[in-house]
Design an enzyme around this catalytic site. Structure first.
Site, PDB file in Angstrom:
ATOM      1  N   ASP A 233     -28.050 -29.593 -51.899  1.00 34.88           N
ATOM      2  CA  ASP A 233     -27.783 -30.945 -52.337  1.00 34.88           C
ATOM      3  C   ASP A 233     -28.839 -31.813 -51.649  1.00 34.88           C
ATOM      4  O   ASP A 233     -29.460 -31.389 -50.669  1.00 34.88           O
ATOM      5  CB  ASP A 233     -26.354 -31.375 -51.969  1.00 34.88           C
ATOM      6  CG  ASP A 233     -25.904 -32.556 -52.838  1.00 34.88           C
ATOM      7  OD1 ASP A 233     -24.688 -32.735 -53.008  1.00 34.88           O
ATOM      8  OD2 ASP A 233     -26.780 -33.271 -53.376  1.00 34.88           O
TER       9      ASP A 233
HETATM   10  C1  GLC Z   1     -26.267 -36.359 -54.737  1.00 35.90           C
HETATM   11  C2  GLC Z   1     -25.108 -35.552 -55.240  1.00 35.90           C
HETATM   12  C3  GLC Z   1     -25.497 -34.472 -56.212  1.00 35.90           C
HETATM   13  C4  GLC Z   1     -26.685 -34.960 -57.030  1.00 35.90           C
HETATM   14  C5  GLC Z   1     -27.862 -35.057 -56.088  1.00 35.90           C
HETATM   15  C6  GLC Z   1     -29.116 -35.579 -56.797  1.00 35.90           C
HETATM   16  O1  GLC Z   1     -26.121 -36.690 -53.413  1.00 35.90           O
HETATM   17  O2  GLC Z   1     -24.224 -34.985 -54.262  1.00 35.90           O
HETATM   18  O3  GLC Z   1     -24.360 -34.183 -57.031  1.00 35.90           O
HETATM   19  O4  GLC Z   1     -26.964 -34.043 -58.080  1.00 35.90           O
HETATM   20  O5  GLC Z   1     -27.572 -35.858 -54.948  1.00 35.90           O
HETATM   21  O6  GLC Z   1     -28.954 -36.919 -57.142  1.00 35.90           O
END
Ligand code: GLC
Length: 676
Positions: A233
């Site tokens: 993430d």
């Molecule tokens: C965010 C989210 C994830 C998302 C990623 C990119 O913090 O937790 O679901 O796809 O970052 O934006």
């Protein structure tokens, strides 16, 4: 096209293990194409026009269309209320088309985390409290996206079940609960072979997901057979070397310190070139899988229609006393901001930048009811003007007194349900509760329409209103779909995919937000969602699987036929007793009557959504297999069916199961002595 890792220098391979920017991969010194990723589960989030988008020329103007505005589709919690995998897949492929039109290669969706606490700020982005329903929905979503050639990211692996302090909390879970509840939806969704899996922010049993070799390597890759790319993430990698050793392939977003750490790890022998090659090889695989020719197969108007249809199949009629719905006409009052500007989704990375605004609900209703109805509107309360609620609410009070039916549009919004935070309670904002209670004094014909991303505690007002319709965060087509349902142009057929408890204190996690310090102990074990309310014999406001229709269905003739070891075909008849065509979601639950471990009183193991015309019957068959009866045995370290009596329960919701069959499984392998 295949890419040969031998053509890359060590530095270029190291660069592949970290993003090349915020939403794309590295080009390895311009030797490789760049993969562009974008959120999210409710529609394309990005404003940016990716450089590699297909050169689409706007035929009307002859100029290139720099950006195709995305369609805000229903949030996943609403889509799941459709209980229709095909619809979910079609909705997902429509989002993929928005991505294709804008040069995106991978959609960072779906999220499949289990709704353990109704407070979780991202519940709107997830499917269900039940692992089987969540997993089958996520599988359909992935198939819908990847059917267009676009990539996906199944997320957030794993046990990211609250947003409160998500970067620092360790989900402390026993092995059986981890397997049966929090890993199971991923295991089911992996059948669709997602391009990538995204690891979560949190720790699991004391080790960050991004460096948790047991979960990433032993379970996800080893046991579940995932052979795609594991991505962090955004900002979830704390130690790039340990992450690579745990077989995380790609740390996002770009951060030079991660590349430096990897280089140092190689130089001091913590990382071998073979390990670097293996991780970089997964990035090459991602490029090969996603840098392909694609063309959208739907137009913008068609995507909007898909959004409306998806909402129509998912809106849940929770209460309908005296059949006040569908509306037939007369003086109708619509009140509340959401009657004009409904919330499409919650806050955070899933937000879709669409400028689409639906017609006011009054106009939508008038278009369907025509001369039969006289529509009026009252703002009631504008979030932006908290102080004005008393004045607006008074107008509603007076107007409701003169109306035949009053429709109050209430709920939460992206400022109350959002990524990175959890709600503090389950009730509506006080101004909305006050408006309902005050209006209920002026009229008994009150219909409350709820726009929210998760369960709402309605105990303060539910007995004072005749009908409740749960729209949820239903995307840009929500109010158009709602107008069809309110006027009977469509028959409501959605059913809840999460329990609505009577109060927060009754939930498995109670009023707790986040953990006790840095540890969140999952003390309820496998008893999450309806499993919890069954086990604790707590009444609920609306049970898992509940949803009313304008039609009336009758269940009969249950037969259970053995087709193999712990394999059965469950058949039953559903008859539509009404004069209205309708769709019914029938549900099949399994109960292990004398288990040697503590098991839920019942678990969802099959479902079917069927159109049954007025007066007609339909014979429905659902198949159950070994896993439908098994629990995860930590003694045997595998899924295990204990011989013995089981019950098959069939009906319209988890608390409306008129059909029951008892079976005896006596030929499952690996049996052990039992205490009875
Ligand atoms: C965010 C989210 C994830 C998302 C990623 C990119 O913090 O937790 O679901 O796809 O970052 O934006």
């Amino acid at each position: 096209m295949k890419y040969d890792i031998k053509t890359l220098t060590l530095e270029e391979k190291l660069s592949l293990l970290v993003g090349g920017g915020n939403m794309h991969t590295s080009d390895a010194n311009a030797k490789l194409p760049v993969v562009y990723v974008a959120d999210g589960p409710l529609g394309l989030r990005s404003h940016q026009n990716y450089p590699n988008r297909p050169r689409i020329v706007n035929m009307a103007t002859g100029i290139e269309n720099p950006f195709v505005e995305p369609t805000a589709m229903p949030a996943l919690h609403v889509l799941c209320n459709s209980w229709d995998p095909e619809l979910v897949a079609r909705n997902a492929s429509s989002i993929a088309d928005d991505c294709i039109d804008n040069g995106v290669d991978v959609l960072l969706a779906p999220g499949v985390n289990i709704k353990r606490s109704p407070l979780c700020g991202r519940n709107f982005e997830y499917f269900s409290e039940d692992p089987y329903l969540a997993g089958t929905m996520a599988k359909a979503y992935i198939e819908g996206v990847q059917g267009t050639g676009l990539g996906t990211s199944l997320k957030h692996f794993c046990a990211n079940n609250s947003e409160y302090d998500r970067n620092a909390i360790s989900s402390e879970i026993d092995e059986r609960t981890l397997r049966e509840i929090y890993l199971a939806p991923f295991e089911i969704a992996l059948q669709a072979k997602p391009t990538t899996v995204m690891c979560s922010y949190n720790l699991i049993n004391g080790v960050y997901a991004s460096e948790n070799g047991y979960l990433l390597s032993e379970i996800l890759r080893g046991e579940f057979g995932f052979d795609g790319l594991i991505v962090s993430d955004w900002g979830a990698t704390h130690n790039a070397v340990r992450a690579a050793q745990a077989t995380l392939d790609l740390t996002m977003p770009y951060a030079p310190e991660h590349i430096e750490a990897l280089r140092a790890g190689y130089e001091n022998g913590e990382l071998t070139e073979a390990q670097i090659d293996e991780r970089a090889g997964k990035v090459l695989g991602l490029i090969e899988k996603t840098k392909i020719e694609r063309r959208a197969t739907t137009t913008k108007p068609e995507r909007h229609d898909i959004a409306v249809k998806a909402a129509k199949e998912s809106i849940v009629l929770l209460k309908n006393e005296e059949n006040i719905l569908p509306l037939t006409g007369g003086k109708l009052l619509v009140a509340g901001l959401f009657g004009k500007l409904p919330p499409y989704g919650g806050g955070g990375s899933s937000k879709v930048p669409t400028s689409y605004q639906p017609a006011p609900l009054t106009e939508l209703l008038s278009a369907r009811l025509g001369e039969r109805a006289e529509l009026s509107y009252a703002l009631a309360h504008d979030y932006g003007a908290l102080g004005s609620s008393t004045q607006y609410a008074t107008k509603v009070y007076q107007k409701a007194y003169g109306a035949d039916v009053t429709l109050l549009c209430v709920g939460t919004n992206p400022q109350l349900e959002f990524e990175g935070g959890d709600r503090e309670h389950l009730r509506l904002p006080q101004v909305y509760e006050d408006m309902i209670l005050r209006t209920a004094k002026a009229t008994e014909n009150l219909v409350v329409i709820v726009y929210a991303g998760s369960a709402i505690d309605m105990s303060a007002w539910i007995d004072k209103v005749k009908a409740v319709v749960f729209v949820g965060f239903a995307g840009e087509g929500g109010n158009e779909a709602l107008a069809d349902i309110l006027t009977g142009a469509a028959c409501p057929c959605g059913k809840l995919s999460e329990t609505f408890p009577l109060c927060l204190e009754d939930a498995p996690t109670g009023t707790k937000r986040g953990g006790n310090g840095f540890v969140d102990r999952y003390t309820e074990g496998v008893f999450v969602g309806y499993r919890w309310y069954d086990e604790t014999e707590k009444e609920v406001l609306f049970p898992f699987g509940h949803g009313l229709s304008y039609a009336k269905f009758e269940y009969s003739d249950l037969t259970v036929t053995k087709t193999g070891v712990a394999e059965y075909e469950v058949s039953y008849t559903v008859k539509n007793l009404s004069a209205v065509d309708g769709k019914e979601i029938s549900q099949v639950y399994v109960r292990d009557v004398f288990a040697a471990v503590s098991r839920p009183k019942k678990e969802l193991k099959g479902y079917s959504k069927d159109l049954i015309k007025a007066g007609e019957s339909k014979r429905i068959t659902v198949k159950l297999d070994y896993r439908s009866f098994a629990y995860y045995s930590t003694a045997l370290k595998k899924w295990h069916v204990e011989n013995g009596e089981f019950e098959i329960l069939v009906g319209a919701s988890s608390q409306d199961l008129p059909l029951k069959a008892k079976i005896l499984i006596d030929d499952a392998p690996d049996q052990y002595s039992k205490p009875y």
